[in-house]
Design a protein around this motif. Structure first.
Motif, PDB file in Angstrom:
ATOM      1  N   HIS A 129      -7.092  33.294   2.587  1.00 31.10           N
ATOM      2  CA  HIS A 129      -7.240  33.002   4.017  1.00 31.10           C
ATOM      3  C   HIS A 129      -8.225  33.959   4.708  1.00 31.10           C
ATOM      4  O   HIS A 129      -7.935  34.524   5.766  1.00 31.10           O
ATOM      5  N   SER A 131     -11.075  34.884   7.056  1.00 30.93           N
ATOM      6  CA  SER A 131     -11.641  34.284   8.266  1.00 30.93           C
ATOM      7  C   SER A 131     -13.098  34.669   8.493  1.00 30.93           C
ATOM      8  O   SER A 131     -13.853  33.913   9.103  1.00 30.93           O
ATOM      9  N   GLY A 147      -8.793  38.445   7.203  1.00 34.56           N
ATOM     10  CA  GLY A 147      -8.322  37.121   7.552  1.00 34.56           C
ATOM     11  C   GLY A 147      -6.846  37.109   7.904  1.00 34.56           C
ATOM     12  O   GLY A 147      -6.275  38.121   8.329  1.00 34.56           O
ATOM     13  N   LYS A 148      -6.207  35.959   7.720  1.00 41.23           N
ATOM     14  CA  LYS A 148      -4.794  35.780   8.064  1.00 41.23           C
ATOM     15  C   LYS A 148      -3.926  36.458   7.009  1.00 41.23           C
ATOM     16  O   LYS A 148      -4.030  36.159   5.816  1.00 41.23           O
ATOM     17  N   TRP A 182      -4.028  39.289  11.555  1.00 42.67           N
ATOM     18  CA  TRP A 182      -4.949  38.168  11.354  1.00 42.67           C
ATOM     19  C   TRP A 182      -6.302  38.591  11.910  1.00 42.67           C
ATOM     20  O   TRP A 182      -6.585  38.450  13.098  1.00 42.67           O
ATOM     21  N   ARG A 184      -9.972  38.130  12.778  1.00 41.09           N
ATOM     22  CA  ARG A 184     -10.825  36.968  13.043  1.00 41.09           C
ATOM     23  C   ARG A 184     -12.317  37.298  12.970  1.00 41.09           C
ATOM     24  O   ARG A 184     -13.128  36.443  12.661  1.00 41.09           O
ATOM     25  N   THR A 199      -8.530  40.372  16.521  1.00 39.30           N
ATOM     26  CA  THR A 199      -7.497  39.628  15.808  1.00 39.30           C
ATOM     27  C   THR A 199      -7.020  38.413  16.615  1.00 39.30           C
ATOM     28  O   THR A 199      -7.274  38.295  17.815  1.00 39.30           O
ATOM     29  N   ALA A 200      -6.308  37.538  15.922  1.00 44.07           N
ATOM     30  CA  ALA A 200      -5.713  36.369  16.559  1.00 44.07           C
ATOM     31  C   ALA A 200      -4.533  36.746  17.446  1.00 44.07           C
ATOM     32  O   ALA A 200      -3.982  35.883  18.131  1.00 44.07           O
ATOM     33  N   TYR A 201      -4.156  38.020  17.450  1.00 42.19           N
ATOM     34  CA  TYR A 201      -3.063  38.506  18.301  1.00 42.19           C
ATOM     35  C   TYR A 201      -3.619  39.340  19.449  1.00 42.19           C
ATOM     36  O   TYR A 201      -2.999  40.300  19.894  1.00 42.19           O
TER      37      TYR A 201
END
Length: 360
Positions: A129, A131, A147-148, A182, A184, A199-201
């Motif tokens: 995963h 990204s 990535g994730k 995660w 990105r 990050t996605a957070y």
């Protein structure tokens, strides 16, 4: 002062597989492909320069091919297979010293290709995963991946057996639960060994591989939505980030605070790039617009509608001059925004209005 008037060009990859070129100084946009043979298999997921002179572009597509585009001729000159669709889309593409090529896909396979090699010369596994993969602009043999559930890794391509640096996850939260990660996007901070990630957070982290600490040396948050892209301005000590709700902000990397926000974007941001020498940033994403903002006063300098959802962006650093460059731009298919057709409801309202005037 408006710096964007001297920008040579901006290149963008779209979901429909079209490579789009925008001449900012001429205020023109063009499609560089055969628009009669488009498919989602040709969706552009990665772009990079093929040579230091910016005479060639390398275009990574969803179907696992990498195409070479001649900027002078305005045509694609070569296609080579560097992966399979089952491995996932390209998450990074880079030219190595000499004639080497570096690719990375979502399943985490990192490959080094020689100029004429049908098989990769080196292959590494960066974890599942992935990204994003980014190359260091200073040391071309150093790349970062993440990535994730797959934290930041820095690779030395001359020692491919294992990562040169593997980040450690943040400390558990107050309930002793593992905090999700995660990555990105990331970038190498110039004149240092540090790497900044988003990050996605909605977190921004700075890592320093030159220290024994493998956790971030700086961590802070921006907004409440997943961050999707970042880029480093020429001035340093700051980072531009964008998120899934179209918010773009300039953040201070010394204090971890917001310096200012760039307004005007209405769709999720997929790509950002700051000019390497001038205080401007280009952005693109789901709303189909290319935007160029000044980082000094944060005002919008240019806005171009390009019809397709945009995945990737690359700024040309070389200046636009010479008759040869003029001929390339002038022979390409121009992208023009069509006048919006009135809806049926609007037409009916106009007809009713005319009838009333006639009766009066």
């Amino acid at each position: 002062m408006v710096y964007t008037s001297r920008l040579c060009s901006v290149w963008l990859g779209s979901e429909t597989g079209i490579l789009k070129g925008v001449s900012v100084s001429r205020k023109q946009a063009f499609n560089f492909c055969n628009t009669s043979h488009l498919s989602r298999d040709q969706e552009v997921r990665a772009l990079c320069w093929g040579d230091p002179d910016e005479s060639e572009l390398l275009v990574g597509s969803v179907d696992g091919t990498v195409k070479t585009f001649s900027v002078q001729k305005g045509v694609f000159t070569e296609t080579r297979r560097c992966g399979e669709p089952a491995e996932g889309c390209f998450t990074g593409l880079a030219r190595l010293s000499g004639s080497g090529l570096l690719t990375c896909v979502e399943t985490g396979t990192l490959r080094v290709w020689r100029e004429d090699g049908a098989e990769p010369a080196t292959e590494m596994k960066a974890g599942d995963h992935v990204s994003r993969m980014r190359q260091s602009p200073v040391n071309r043999n150093h790349v970062a991946t993440g990535g994730k559930a797959n934290g930041l890794k820095i690779w030395d391509l001359q020692k491919p057996d294992k990562p040169a640096f593997t980040a450690k996850n943040l400390r558990d939260d107050w309930l002793d639960l593992t905090r999700p990660q995660w990555v990105r996007d990331m970038a190498f901070i110039p004149e240092s060994d540090k790497v900044v990630t988003c990050t996605a957070y909605h977190q921004v982290h700075v890592f320093d591989p030159s220290t024994p600490q493998r956790r971030p040396v700086l961590e802070f948050e921006y907004g409440e939505h997943p961050l999707t892209a970042l880029s480093l301005p020429a001035a340093g000590n700051a980072v531009v980030v964008g998120n899934t709700h179209g918010h773009i902000a300039l953040l201070d990397l010394r204090k971890g605070v917001v310096r200012g926000c760039l307004k005007g974007t209405t769709g999720g941001v997929r790509a950002l790039q700051c000019h390497p020498t001038r205080p401007v940033v280009a952005s693109c994403g789901l709303d189909r617009f290319l935007r160029v903002h000044s980082l000094e006063d944060r005002k919008l300098q240019h806005k171009v509608y390009l019809k397709s959802r945009l995945n990737y962006i690359l700024i040309g650093v070389k200046e636009e001059d010479g008759e040869e460059d003029d001929e390339v731009w002038e022979t390409m298919e121009r992208v023009e925004e069509k006048t919006k057709r009135k809806t049926t409801e609007e037409e009916e309202l106009q007809k009713t209005s005319k009838k009333k005037k006639g009766q009066d």
